[in-house]
Design an enzyme around this catalytic site. Structure first.
Site, PDB file in Angstrom:
ATOM      1  N   PHE A 113       3.813   3.764  -2.022  1.00  0.00           N
ATOM      2  CA  PHE A 113       3.812   4.456  -3.311  1.00  0.00           C
ATOM      3  C   PHE A 113       4.132   3.496  -4.464  1.00  0.00           C
ATOM      4  CE2 PHE A 113       6.306   7.644  -6.059  1.00  0.00           C
ATOM      5  CZ  PHE A 113       5.208   7.853  -6.877  1.00  0.00           C
ATOM      6  N   ARG A 162       0.817  -1.204   0.000  1.00  0.00           N
ATOM      7  CA  ARG A 162       0.000   0.000   0.000  1.00  0.00           C
ATOM      8  C   ARG A 162       0.856   1.263   0.000  1.00  0.00           C
ATOM      9  NH1 ARG A 162      -4.506  -0.279  -2.051  1.00  0.00           N
ATOM     10  NH2 ARG A 162      -5.540   1.246  -0.692  1.00  0.00           N
ATOM     11  N   LYS A 185      19.060   2.253   3.657  1.00  0.00           N
ATOM     12  CA  LYS A 185      18.710   1.556   2.413  1.00  0.00           C
ATOM     13  C   LYS A 185      19.921   0.827   1.848  1.00  0.00           C
ATOM     14  CE  LYS A 185      15.417   2.100  -0.072  1.00  0.00           C
ATOM     15  NZ  LYS A 185      14.213   1.277  -0.365  1.00  0.00           N
TER      16      LYS A 185
END
Length: 582
Positions: free
Chosen positions: A18, A16, A163
């Site tokens: 982007f 859900r 990340k």
């Protein structure tokens, strides 16, 4: 859409978010997938636009299902991916970006839990949505960078650091217990549902900061439409399914393959949403020093909010550095090519953000044919271009020249006459010395001064005509004063001269310096805030009008009678003059 009789099962973690939403829709439209949407919300809430969509239809037929998953909980992850063959690991939508511990648990620890669950549940393929930010530290430009670029030793942005750690974990997990992995590095993702780029640009426009651009405005950047990112994930899964050695354990840059100037992209977003495009260029180093100063002041004042420079630094470098990437590896090894062009992507994005469009006075800037009031006042010529900063370099050159003349004549300590004599003497030496220079100096040709430089052009003649008109209007005012008929002009002239006297009495030098600064700032500011200033002026005018009405109602009857008779007499003289002329 063709539905496969033997569909495969996949899981979209953070489905859900982007990128996750776009990936889910693309997988469902292909028709050969059973999609499990896994996210942190307890229940799936469809937006109004999703009520009658491919997603709602897939949920009703069982081709799509929803799982509540906390990636920090291993049992949640295992329950969601059990029995699936592919896991697409996309970005979470609810990151608390100022909570370092929370972000670490979701991004890094979450990646560890997903990898562990995939190995335990015999998942065959894991595709991780990384970011191009993980190889960018802001200290250098990236021109057509490829996958051979190393990660920087130190990150200014906490999310990029996390990340990078998560990507490394996913790639290192390749080929353990039959699990094949790869990572995708999209650059500057935008599209419908964007929560970063477009909302950030609009917020800056609403706060007034979008009038400024950082750097020279020539830096190039790569942007990626979100549907192209979803398409790249599917391409990577197909490549891994055939166990291609050139794909497993690798990372690939993903862009729209259409590098653009960063500030042109920003201007396009702003203009199509009805906001003013950036007009003023600020040196990036100066902005960085200001951010450091603001951060230092916050620390001295004891603010406990997050460090301003860390988050602002990433935005600053993105807006002033070149960041373009080479996607040839993705094209060659996973068969990626954009399915939506940059222009089409921008149109689709702005259509979805129509609720953020501006309907205020900025819309007039979208029409380049509409002339502002101050431009008309300044004659729409060279003077207007200079004082309204149409060309920053030209305006700054004129401003610097006038400042030097101001210093030469008023601040250097000499008298005005001696300064003028020194200036003429210096100009004489410069012109004569330039004239006797040889035509070539060290291989460089010396351009001679054309005689046309000392002639008055037709445009200048128009300016002289304008000056003559002003002179004639001044003479008309003096003539009216000499006839002693117009008291209103008399009072206006007396008040104006009195204010000039007060200014010059204080300091002529200060008055000229203030006028110089006023000329190069006030016209520009008025053009930017024309409606706001006009509105304020109207309020003041109405206030003065009401005050005058109040004074008239309270003056003595004899004075009111005298003013009324004077007004009637003045009108009668005016009518008589008109009749005589006719």
């Amino acid at each position: 859409m063709v539905i496969d009789e033997n569909p495969r099962t996949c899981v979209v973690l953070h489905g859900r978010g982007f990128v996750g939403r776009s990936l889910v829709l693309r997988l469902l439209k292909l028709g050969n997938w059973i999609v499990r949407i896994a996210d942190s919300a307890q229940f799936l809430h469809l937006d109004p636009a999703e009520q009658k969509s491919v997603l709602s239809e897939a949920i009703s037929t069982g081709r799509a299902s929803y799982y509540h998953v906390d990636v920090c909980d291993k049992s949640d992850v295992r329950r969601a991916i059990e029995g699936s063959s592919v896991v697409f690991y996309t970005d979470a939508a609810n990151l608390r970006v100022h909570d370092v511990y929370f972000c670490y648990m979701v991004i890094v620890q979450g990646a560890k839990n997903v990898i562990s669950a995939c190995r335990q549940c015999n998942v065959k393929r894991l595709i991780y949505n990384s970011s191009a930010d993980i190889i960018f530290d802001g200290s250098r430009d990236i021109h057509n960078g490829d996958e051979s670029l190393p990660n920087p030793g130190k990150f200014e942005d906490m999310l990029s650091d996390l990340k990078a750690q998560a990507e490394a974990l996913v790639r290192c997990a390749n080929d353990y217990d039959g699990l094949l992995t790869c990572a995708l590095r999209p650059s500057n993702i935008f599209g419908p549902g964007d929560t970063q780029i477009v909302p950030f640009i609009v917020n800056q426009a609403k706060s007034g900061w979008a009038k400024f651009s950082i750097g020279r405005g020539e830096n190039m950047s790569d942007f990626t439409f979100v549907e192209n990112v979803a398409h790249a994930h599917i391409c990577a899964e197909e490549a891994l399914r055939y166990q291609m050695v050139s794909v497993a354990g690798k990372a690939f840059f993903i862009t729209n393959l259409e590098p653009v100037k960063f500030w042109e992209f920003v201007s396009l977003i702003l203009e199509r949403l009805g906001y003013q495009r950036p007009l003023i260029k600020l040196p990036s180093r100066m902005v960085w020093y200001i951010l450091l100063l603001v951060n230092w002041m916050r620390e001295k004042l004891g603010s406990r909010k997050y460090n301003l420079s860390a988050s602002a630094h990433n935005i600053l470098q993105l807006a002033s550095r070149n960041r373009t990437f080479n996607c040839s590896a993705a094209q060659k090894h996973i068969g990626y090519s954009p399915v939506v062009s940059l222009e089409e992507g921008v149109t689709l994005t702005l259509d979805s953000f129509s609720h953020l469009a501006n309907d205020s006075s900025f819309l007039r800037y979208c029409d380049s044919n509409e002339q502002s009031k101050v431009d008309k006042l300044l004659g729409s010529g060279k003077v207007a271009d200079i004082l309204l900063w149409r060309d920053e370099k030209k305006t700054f050159t004129y401003f610097l020249g006038l400042v030097l003349l101001f210093y030469w004549f008023f601040l250097c300590g000499r008298t005005f006459i001696s300064s003028a004599a020194m200036f003429l003497l210096l100009a004489t030496f410069i012109l004569f010395g330039y004239g006797i220079l040889p035509s070539m100096i060290f291989g460089f040709s010396v351009q001679r001064i054309s005689l046309s430089w000392f002639e008055i052009s037709e445009m200048d003649m128009k300016s002289i005509t304008t000056i003559a008109c002003f002179w004639n209007r001044g003479m008309d005012i003096i003539r009216s004063l000499a006839q002693g008929e117009d008291w209103s002009i008399f009072f206006k002239v007396v008040v104006s001269l009195y204010f000039v006297k007060l200014i010059l009495l204080h300091s002529l030098t200060v008055a000229i310096g203030a006028a110089l600064i006023f000329a190069f700032t006030s016209f520009f500011v008025y053009e930017q805030y024309e409606e706001e200033i006009d509105g304020l002026a109207k309020i003041l005018y109405d206030g003065m009008k009401n005050l005058m009405g109040l004074l008239k109602r309270n003056i003595p009857a004899s004075m009111a009678s005298f003013l009324q008779n004077y007004k009637i007499l003045h009108q009668d003289k005016g009518h008589t003059t008109v009749k005589v002329q006719q």
